[in-house]
Motif scaffolding. Structure first.
Motif, mmCIF file in Angstrom:
data_model
loop_
_atom_site.group_PDB
_atom_site.id
_atom_site.type_symbol
_atom_site.label_atom_id
_atom_site.label_comp_id
_atom_site.label_asym_id
_atom_site.label_seq_id
_atom_site.Cartn_x
_atom_site.Cartn_y
_atom_site.Cartn_z
ATOM 1 N N PRO A 28 0.841 -1.184 0.000
ATOM 2 C CA PRO A 28 0.000 0.000 0.000
ATOM 3 C C PRO A 28 0.888 1.251 0.000
ATOM 4 O O PRO A 28 1.934 1.267 0.641
ATOM 5 N N THR A 29 0.476 2.267 -0.766
ATOM 6 C CA THR A 29 1.210 3.537 -0.795
ATOM 7 C C THR A 29 0.223 4.657 -0.488
ATOM 8 O O THR A 29 -0.950 4.389 -0.208
ATOM 9 N N MET A 30 0.684 5.890 -0.585
ATOM 10 C CA MET A 30 -0.178 7.043 -0.318
ATOM 11 C C MET A 30 -1.364 7.101 -1.292
ATOM 12 O O MET A 30 -2.375 7.702 -0.992
ATOM 13 N N ASN A 31 -1.209 6.505 -2.478
ATOM 14 C CA ASN A 31 -2.287 6.604 -3.473
ATOM 15 C C ASN A 31 -2.646 5.249 -4.068
ATOM 16 O O ASN A 31 -2.808 5.111 -5.266
ATOM 17 N N GLY A 32 -2.768 4.243 -3.217
ATOM 18 C CA GLY A 32 -3.209 2.932 -3.688
ATOM 19 C C GLY A 32 -2.096 1.897 -3.645
ATOM 20 O O GLY A 32 -0.983 2.166 -3.211
#
Length: 182
Positions: A117-121
């Motif tokens: 998981p990252t800041m945008n998906g």
């Protein structure tokens, strides 16, 4: 017989040892971090940290395991992966990161596929490390390909590491906080 420390031409050594980022070559981590959704301020801090301080990788690699310790201004991270076996890590908020390392030539090349998981998906990262002989020195080439699964945005970063001799200084400040003794 006297052991020789240099390999015959065309014969590669292994990744085992300490490697330092060659800042004069390769690409910055900006595109990689942008694809993860990292803020501009954090990207600028990362770039400054990387230009002002060394990035070191200490690698142990055999037929069964790939172990790496990454040391820099922004990270102090150890990872031990059993080749061919997925490693699962539960992150805060019940998010899961998976990592799988494989090698068709242990000691000389490794492919590490992470899904996180990252800041945008969710992003998939393929981190390939290979050895290449350049003249009389061995170079570790890291190719990072990150893809944001939601947007389809993809970025490739190539970094070059050269053998490091001498002591590895402690990172000045890590993500875990300032160095002791300040």
């Amino acid at each position: 017989p006297i052991a020789s420390s240099s390999s015959p031409p065309g014969v590669l050594g292994t990744m085992n040892g300490t490697w330092i980022l060659d800042k004069r070559r390769g690409s910055s981590m900006r595109g990689y971090l942008e694809t993860m959704g990292v803020t501009e301020l954090a990207i600028e801090a990362h770039e400054k940290g990387e230009s002002d301080h060394d990035t070191i990788n200490i690698i142990e690699f055999d037929d069964a395991f790939f172990k790496i310790k990454k040391l820099s201004r922004v990270t102090d991270l150890g990872l031990e992966l059993k080749l061919g076996q997925e490693f699962r890590q539960t992150l805060p908020g019940d998010r899961v990161k998976t990592v799988l390392a494989t090698s068709d030539c242990p000691g000389k090349s490794v492919k590490i596929v992470s899904r996180m998981p990252t800041m945008n998906g969710i992003a998939t990262v393929v981190d390939t490390k290979t050895l290449q002989r350049e003249g009389n020195i061995l170079v570790l080439i890291q190719t990072l390909v990150i893809k944001n699964e939601r947007s389809g945005k993809e970025h490739t970063t190539v970094r070059y590491f050269v053998p490091h001799q001498g002591e590895v200084g402690a990172p000045a400040v890590t993500a875990k906080g300032p160095m002791k003794g300040r």
